[in-house]
Design a protein around this motif. Structure first.
Motif, PDB file in Angstrom:
ATOM      1  N   GLU A  83       0.868  -1.488  -0.190  1.00  0.00           N
ATOM      2  CA  GLU A  83       0.011   0.284   0.010  1.00  0.00           C
ATOM      3  C   GLU A  83       0.852   1.443  -0.317  1.00  0.00           C
ATOM      4  O   GLU A  83       2.062   1.141   0.606  1.00  0.00           O
ATOM      5  N   CYS A  84       0.418   2.305  -0.745  1.00  0.00           N
ATOM      6  CA  CYS A  84       1.187   3.257  -0.390  1.00  0.00           C
ATOM      7  C   CYS A  84       0.637   4.636  -0.504  1.00  0.00           C
ATOM      8  O   CYS A  84      -0.768   4.126  -0.838  1.00  0.00           O
TER       9      CYS A  84
ATOM     10  N   LEU B 105       6.357  10.224   0.823  1.00  0.00           N
ATOM     11  CA  LEU B 105       5.478   9.310   0.125  1.00  0.00           C
ATOM     12  C   LEU B 105       5.729   7.408   0.918  1.00  0.00           C
ATOM     13  O   LEU B 105       7.122   7.205   1.240  1.00  0.00           O
ATOM     14  N   TRP B 106       4.859   7.410   1.090  1.00  0.00           N
ATOM     15  CA  TRP B 106       4.713   6.126   2.869  1.00  0.00           C
ATOM     16  C   TRP B 106       4.413   5.280   2.217  1.00  0.00           C
ATOM     17  O   TRP B 106       3.650   4.832   1.290  1.00  0.00           O
TER      18      TRP B 106
ATOM     19  N   THR C 154       6.731  -0.438   8.032  1.00  0.00           N
ATOM     20  CA  THR C 154       6.175   1.000   6.645  1.00  0.00           C
ATOM     21  C   THR C 154       7.149   1.986   6.902  1.00  0.00           C
ATOM     22  O   THR C 154       8.496   1.799   7.671  1.00  0.00           O
ATOM     23  N   LEU C 155       7.142   2.429   5.517  1.00  0.00           N
ATOM     24  CA  LEU C 155       8.637   2.952   4.681  1.00  0.00           C
ATOM     25  C   LEU C 155       8.323   4.648   4.865  1.00  0.00           C
ATOM     26  O   LEU C 155       6.993   4.985   3.540  1.00  0.00           O
ATOM     27  N   CYS C 156       8.806   5.621   5.261  1.00  0.00           N
ATOM     28  CA  CYS C 156       8.343   6.944   4.708  1.00  0.00           C
ATOM     29  C   CYS C 156       9.634   7.948   3.790  1.00  0.00           C
ATOM     30  O   CYS C 156      10.930   7.387   4.290  1.00  0.00           O
ATOM     31  N   VAL C 157       9.693   8.290   2.419  1.00  0.00           N
ATOM     32  CA  VAL C 157      10.606   8.665   2.126  1.00  0.00           C
ATOM     33  C   VAL C 157      10.484  10.218   1.079  1.00  0.00           C
ATOM     34  O   VAL C 157       9.520  10.636   1.055  1.00  0.00           O
ATOM     35  N   HIS C 158      11.899  11.090   1.202  1.00  0.00           N
ATOM     36  CA  HIS C 158      11.612  11.584   1.021  1.00  0.00           C
ATOM     37  C   HIS C 158      12.347  11.981  -0.642  1.00  0.00           C
ATOM     38  O   HIS C 158      13.576  11.114  -0.289  1.00  0.00           O
TER      39      HIS C 158
ATOM     40  N   SER D  41      12.045   7.854  -7.773  1.00  0.00           N
ATOM     41  CA  SER D  41      12.097   7.679  -6.212  1.00  0.00           C
ATOM     42  C   SER D  41      10.612   6.056  -5.896  1.00  0.00           C
ATOM     43  O   SER D  41      10.402   5.454  -5.941  1.00  0.00           O
ATOM     44  N   GLY D  42      11.588   6.847  -4.072  1.00  0.00           N
ATOM     45  CA  GLY D  42      10.955   5.742  -3.650  1.00  0.00           C
ATOM     46  C   GLY D  42      11.620   4.174  -3.454  1.00  0.00           C
ATOM     47  O   GLY D  42      13.035   3.614  -4.142  1.00  0.00           O
TER      48      GLY D  42
END
Length: 635
Positions: free
Chosen positions: A59-60, A108-109, A174-178, A204-205
């Motif tokens: 999921e994102c 982006l999660w 869960t992963l949070c991306v910048h 990205s990501g």
């Protein structure tokens, strides 16, 4: 003499806003149709049997922020994830099934649930290591709401021991991306928010596999291989990790290795480990140390492009077992019988017939749609007569290098550029029109750094760290024979210091310090790009011991609309039909081949496959058409 017509036709221009159409490779089509690609182990040189893939549907969601970089580490996972994403494809890639770009002011999660394996709780010393092969650019990982770790850098693998955060049954990652893309200064390669020409779609990501493995608490963490062809000695440096009595375990005992040629053992060695309570064992803490193993091999079977012979390695440390491989070969610059400097493999001169390989795909962007697709590119390059691939401004999946190892494809590996926005004058116009500028531009002064977009101290520090990480990550692959540090002045700085840095890290390979122009009289090559002048060999008066290579040339373009993502095209000279294109390319390659007798040590033709607007590939972007085979199917 300069070809002014070609220069004007290929001049940098403002990117067009045309929306690319979706284009699939045969491997991408299979994924869309529901076929699951085979999940091969991401690291054949450090492989355990407990590998388990976490690729597939996650999921994102996208979250806007005022300052994404500042918000990243304080971010709290949203309660709603409003779409799904196919990992390991970035959201910008068609195969992700998202079709949306991550903006510099967004986070982006990702979220994924998985069942913790029962053996993790049945074995008191078992640990679960979560691996990310690459995430672009900065990220923070949580497990069951608890922080597992963070990482910065878009091209290298990283991992977290998440054992203390797991529970029996279902667990949540869960992963949070910048990712600032080219709005930042970080090493980013050829990604650009306003893509076009030689610059490609920013992504990205997560863009490489995610997986986990079960390991014992006393285990091997890394392996450095030094197989010396001249002496027949194999030296292995293994990083060991032991977790002492606080977790109820002790050191695992001896570290052992077996070297096999096929199924026949040709050598072995062992090193004893410290026991709990010894001076170098920290009671109650995880303790790392290095152990060195050496094996003498009489008359080793040498690796070469014609005979890519690999030896197997089996390593054990207590309950931990790792399989690997190695190869004996040497790389050097030596003079031939005419006194010309050549690149040599096992002391034999090799003329490098290289092709530029950027590793982009229409359906996966920087992510190959399958392991089979990675092999296809290498095998196709070999079938076209190339002996070397220059992996351009990208670190590829580790399995790509494995396929080069086993197939005998030589590799020149580029580092990743970055920095502030490039100056078209300094990196394109001036060096194109004025060859005299190539050796007269210092890159170690404030003025020089500013002109080459490397004035940011933060960028320079990160480039150095990334460079060291790339060498460490890839140095075990025998196919890699050269490190390429800077390309066409993009983010270039202190090339002499960078050469010394890489030489100290890896004295076994050659270094192309500056590819294109702005040579700093260092490294092992005088390395030029020549798209607009007659091909010739230049004298290297400053460093006569170096070999001369044309590290980019060609770039002839032929656009096949049905196999392109854009109606527009870009290249260094366009041909109107497939017959003319094939004749022009073959003529260019023959011209380069003839220069071997004049002292050319090798060349790199631009390029293997089309990419977005750039249609100067020998294959179409979707890999379906071989333009050097009268437009016939490439598969």
């Amino acid at each position: 003499m300069l070809d002014i017509k070609r220069i004007l036709a290929s001049a940098p221009r403002k990117p067009e806003s045309a929306q690319p159409r979706t284009l699939y490779t045969v491997w991408g089509e299979r994924i869309v149709e529901g076929e699951t690609p085979e999940c091969a182990h991401p690291h054949p040189q450090f492989e355990r049997k407990s590998f388990h893939s976490l690729d597939g549907w996650w999921e994102c969601c996208f979250v806007q922020t005022k300052d994404a970089a500042a918000s990243l580490h304080a971010a709290v996972a949203p309660s709603t994830f409003d779409r799904r994403i196919r990992v390991p494809f970035s959201p910008e890639a068609p195969l992700s099934d998202v079709g949306r770009r991550l903006e510099p002011n967004e986070l982006l999660w990702y979220r994924r649930h998985f069942e913790a394996p029962a053996e993790l709780f049945s074995q008191p010393d078992a640990r679960l290591i979560l691996h990310f092969e690459a995430v672009d650019y900065a990220c923070v990982c949580f497990v069951n709401g608890n922080r597992a770790g963070s990482h910065v850098g878009g091209y290298l693998p990283f991992s977290f021991d998440i054992t203390p955060l797991l529970v029996r049954g279902e667990n949540e990652i869960t992963l949070c991306v910048h990712d600032p893309s080219d709005a930042g200064v970080q090493p980013r390669g050829k990604q650009k928010l306003e893509h076009g020409g030689i610059w490609y779609t920013a992504q990205s990501g997560i863009w490489q596999p995610v997986w986990y493995e079960i390991v014992p608490s006393s285990r091997m963490e890394s392996l450095a291989i030094d197989a010396r062809a001249d002496s027949g000695q194999l030296e292995l440096t293994v990083t060991l990790r032991d977790e002492y009595p606080s977790c109820g375990t002790a050191a695992a005992g001896a570290l052992r290795v077996r070297l096999l040629d096929g199924d026949i053992e040709v050598g072995s060695a062992q090193a004893d480990a410290p026991r709990p309570g010894s001076p170098d064992a920290r009671e109650g803490l995880a303790h790392r140390r290095s152990a060195t193993l050496a094996i003498d091999v009489e008359s080793p079977h040498l690796w070469s492009p014609e005979d890519p012979h690999l030896y197997k390695l089996e390593l054990t440390y207590g309950r931990d077992e790792v399989s690997s491989y190695c190869a004996f070969r040497s790389i050097s610059i030596e003079r031939d019988e005419r006194g010309v400097s050549r690149l040599c493999i096992n002391h034999a001169p090799v003329f490098l017939r290289g092709v530029l390989d950027q590793g982009y795909w229409p359906d996966g962007l920087m992510t190959a749609p399958s392991d089979e697709a990675l092999s296809f590119d290498i095998e196709t390059a070999q079938a076209l007569g190339f002996t070397m691939m220059r992996k351009h401004i990208k670190v590829e999946s580790d399995r790509w290098y494995y396929h080069c190892d086993r197939l005998g494809m030589l590799v020149w590996q580029d580092m990743i550029n970055g920095g502030s926005p490039l100056s078209a004058w300094h990196t394109s116009y001036k060096p194109t029109f004025f060859r005299c500028s190539w050796g007269r531009f210092p890159d170690d002064t404030p003025k020089g750094r500013s002109a080459l977009s490397s004035e940011s101290a933060e960028y320079r520090a990160e480039w150095n760290d990334t460079c060291k990480g790339i060498v460490s990550h890839l140095r075990n692959h025998p196919s890699i024979i050269t490190w390429v540090l800077f390309n066409e002045g993009w983010g270039q700085f202190d090339a002499r210091e960078a050469t010394d840095l890489v030489r100290a890290l890896d004295p076994t390979r050659t270094i192309d310090a500056v590819s294109g122009w702005y040579d700093q009289a260092c490294g092992d090559f005088l390395s030029v790009h020549n798209y607009f002048r007659p091909l010739e060999v230049y004298d290297d008066a400053t460093c006569p011991h170096r070999a001369f290579v044309i590290s980019e040339f060609g770039g002839l373009s032929f656009h096949l609309p049905r196999h392109s993502v854009l109606e527009t095209s870009y290249g260094y000279g366009s041909l109107d039909d497939i017959v003319s294109f094939e004749a022009a390319v073959r003529d260019a390659l023959e011209q380069a081949d003839r220069l071997e007798r004049d002292g050319l040590a090798g060349f790199v033709y631009t390029q293997l496959a089309d990419i977005e607007e750039e249609t100067n590939g020998l294959l179409t972007y979707d890999r379906r058409v071989n333009k050097l085979d009268n437009g016939r199917s490439a598969q």
